[in-house]
Write an enzyme that holds these catalytic residues in place. Structure first.
Site, short mmCIF file in Angstrom:
data_model
loop_
_atom_site.label_atom_id
_atom_site.label_comp_id
_atom_site.label_asym_id
_atom_site.label_seq_id
_atom_site.Cartn_x
_atom_site.Cartn_y
_atom_site.Cartn_z
N HIS A 392 -16.82 -13.48 23.31
CA HIS A 392 -17.02 -14.80 23.92
C HIS A 392 -15.69 -15.55 24.03
CE1 HIS A 392 -19.35 -18.63 24.57
NE2 HIS A 392 -18.22 -19.14 24.09
N GLU A 393 -15.00 -15.68 22.91
CA GLU A 393 -13.73 -16.42 22.93
C GLU A 393 -12.66 -15.67 23.72
OE1 GLU A 393 -13.83 -19.36 22.11
OE2 GLU A 393 -15.65 -19.39 20.92
N HIS A 396 -12.84 -16.76 27.23
CA HIS A 396 -12.08 -17.99 27.46
C HIS A 396 -10.59 -17.69 27.58
CE1 HIS A 396 -15.33 -20.80 27.02
NE2 HIS A 396 -15.60 -20.48 25.77
N HIS A 399 -9.66 -15.97 30.75
CA HIS A 399 -9.74 -16.96 31.83
C HIS A 399 -8.45 -17.77 31.87
CE1 HIS A 399 -12.50 -20.19 33.87
NE2 HIS A 399 -11.55 -19.76 34.68
#
Length: 603
Positions: A392-393, A396, A399
């Protein structure tokens, strides 16, 4: 009596499991040199006031002067924040964070004149400048994002005054952060092995998933006993924060705080309303899942502390951090070799602060800026949930990596609306990978259970939070005091609506609002739910085998803030102004719920 497990202090943690911040600043001297230089730059900015009307070249000069000041200031802030969060109890780290926050407040006050002065330029004149001055063209979208909200920008003097009040207006949020991360003392409780452990946010997240009812019950009750003790203080901090949001919205001539928050990213309010309506329409699916959990766990009464333990019993999958890194690379391989190379770079370059230590900020996040690596904070536990948190992180961080390496500085960040989509797409890809890798029924059931729990926690739970957040903003605006009793009474009723009759809404859950940091983020939480739903569509596109769809996804990662978020997502393949992506997400939830029910009957 058995020894009590204590969290290590920061200096006891293996450096290989900590992030390396030296690429940002080698030492305090380097930080202080930049701090002094940025302070000089900030002090010079007011001299530019009153020059925008002189022409396009002056506008370019002002924009570049401001951005050349904001950029190193952000670097200072990121470094200080990361240092603070690795040990919030460290006085030097607290001072460092305080200095940079004050510096940013000063910066905001010294450039508060810019937007009002820009808006004083005649729109036709600005359009002409954009047509004729080539050096202004790279800033066109940046300028449009400001002029689109023309009616909500105050006079230069008023904006400067509000900026100067930044520290005071954020006091409630800062107080909550210190109290929640550093000052609250939690008791010693029993862990799964019958030993004693110091309760903390990270330990609680682990114990609430225990397969032993007495362990999760004790963790639940002991944690909330601490928050209940401070409920009046925490109601005051939350109320103060809500008042800040409502005040800022009012003075900027917005109808309410929600409109103000969503206008900042040019998100139609219908996106929020459609989410809440759709989730409420599909609450029977959540009630069905909760009832199934009660049945499979063979519990006469299902409590709120029973909603996080795997229905399938002891987890069949657990990972050390090293094992998790290998699994993450395999799960994300569908995104292509270039994506994987940057994930490996994150692992090799110590961008990740892995384990929990005394005073470390709870939870997990990705943080950085244009000139730093996109660092990740974790509080690692050897379980599947931590693997999901890692990917999940990493979503980020990748991205951020793609954005900063493909956009100029003015577009080198992205709105929070699209931020959660990249992270939850990674989670969905991991789910698909695990279901394909493990044909064993027990593992299939465990992964499906995890997916259903993730959907429950992200789409249903975060929308519940969004409803609560919007309600308390409305109530404060109507003059209702946000007392602890008022907040708890409404929260308990909302919780009962969401989870239905199959679960007992324990009295402790009425105080859950008091421990949720995201209620201080100003209409952030709804974006977790919309992001999860959009990620469902994007993951299906990525795994389709169509490289054009994968490339469209990577182009979304590269887009940064070069276009409005709604447009960026439409180009990636998801129209979030329509409800189709929500319908598709709930259809996927129901499909996997059916699969889980069928598996449960054969086990």
């Amino acid at each position: 009596m058995a020894d009590i497990k204590q969290l290590p202090t920061r200096d006891q943690v293996n450096p290989k499991l900590t992030w390396d911040l030296t690429p940002i600043y080698q030492d305090g001297q380097a930080f202080n040199q930049d701090f002094d230089e940025v302070t000089k730059q900030i002090n010079a900015l007011p001299q530019l006031e009153g020059t925008l009307s002189h022409g396009a070249k002056e506008l370019v000069k002002v924009i570049e002067a401001i951005m050349n000041t904001i950029r190193p200031a952000e670097k200072l802030y990121v470094y200080a924040s990361l240092k603070h969060d690795q040990d919030t109890s460290d006085a030097d780290n607290q001072a460092l964070s305080g200095r940079t926050q004050s510096l940013l407040t000063k910066l905001e006050s010294h450039i508060a004149w810019f937007e009002p002065e820009l808006l004083a330029v005649d729109p036709a004149t600005l359009d002409q400048w954009l047509k004729t001055e080539t050096t202004l063209k790279p800033y066109e979208h940046y300028l449009r994002t400001i002029t689109d909200n023309r009616e909500h920008v105050l006079t230069p003097a008023a904006e400067k005054l509000l900026a100067q009040a930044g520290d005071a207006l954020s006091a409630s949020s800062n107080t909550f952060g210190v109290l929640n991360d550093a000052d609250l003392e939690f008791p010693v409780v029993e862990d799964d092995d019958g030993g004693t452990v110091q309760l903390s946010q990270g330990v609680y997240d682990q114990l609430i998933q225990s397969t032993k009812p007495e362990v999760r019950k004790m963790a639940f009750k002991q944690l909330y006993a601490v928050y209940h003790q401070f409920r009046h203080t925490l109601a005051a901090t939350l109320s103060g924060n809500v008042k800040t949001h409502n005040f800022e919205a009012s003075v900027h001539h917005y109808r309410d705080a929600r409109q103000a928050a969503m206008s900042a990213n040019h998100i139609p309010e219908s996106v929020f309303d459609s989410l809440v309506t759709s989730v409420n329409d599909h609450l029977p699916l959540l009630h069905r899942y909760v009832a199934l959990r009660k049945q499979i766990l063979n519990l006469s009464d299902l409590h709120m502390y029973d909603l996080y333990t795997p229905i399938t019993g002891e987890p069949q999958l657990s990972y050390t951090f090293e094992e998790a890194k290998a699994e993450a690379l395999k799960a994300l391989a569908v995104l292509g070799p270039d994506y994987l190379s940057h994930v490996q770079e994150a692992f090799d370059s110590r961008w990740i602060d892995v384990v929990e230590n005394k005073g470390k900020r709870s939870g997990a996040y990705s943080s950085g800026m244009y000139d730093t690596a996109p660092y990740i904070l974790l509080n690692w536990q050897d379980n599947l949930e931590s693997l999901f948190t890692l990917v999940h992180e990493m979503g980020h961080s990748m991205h951020s990596y793609y954005t900063t390496h493909n956009q100029p500085y003015q577009y080198g960040d992205y709105s929070i609306f699209v931020a959660e989509i990249a992270s939850t797409t990674n989670e969905t890809l991991l789910t698909d990978y695990l279901l394909k890798k493990y044909p064993d029924k027990q593992v299939q059931a465990f992964v499906l259970n995890h997916y259903l729990d993730g959907f429950k926690g992200t789409v249903f739970r975060q929308t519940q939070f969004a409803e609560f957040e919007h309600y308390i903003h409305e109530q404060d605006a109507a003059g209702q005091p946000l007392t602890a009793e008022f907040l708890s009474q409404y929260y308990l009723a909302l919780n009962q609506k969401y989870y239905g009759k199959a679960v007992i809404s324990d009295p402790e859950i009425a105080d859950e609002w008091s421990r949720i940091p995201h209620f201080y983020y100003n209409y952030y939480v709804y974006q977790y739910a919309t992001g999860f739903a959009a990620a469902n569509t994007l993951a299906q596109r990525v795994t389709s085998g169509d490289t054009a769809k994968r490339d469209a996804y990577l182009n979304y990662l590269k887009a940064g803030s070069s276009d409005y978020p709604i447009n960026v997502m439409q180009q990636a393949g998801v129209d979030m102004t329509q409800t189709g992506y929500l319908d598709q997400a709930f259809a996927e939830f129901e499909k996997r719920l059916n699969q889980f029910e069928a598996l449960a009957k054969t086990m």
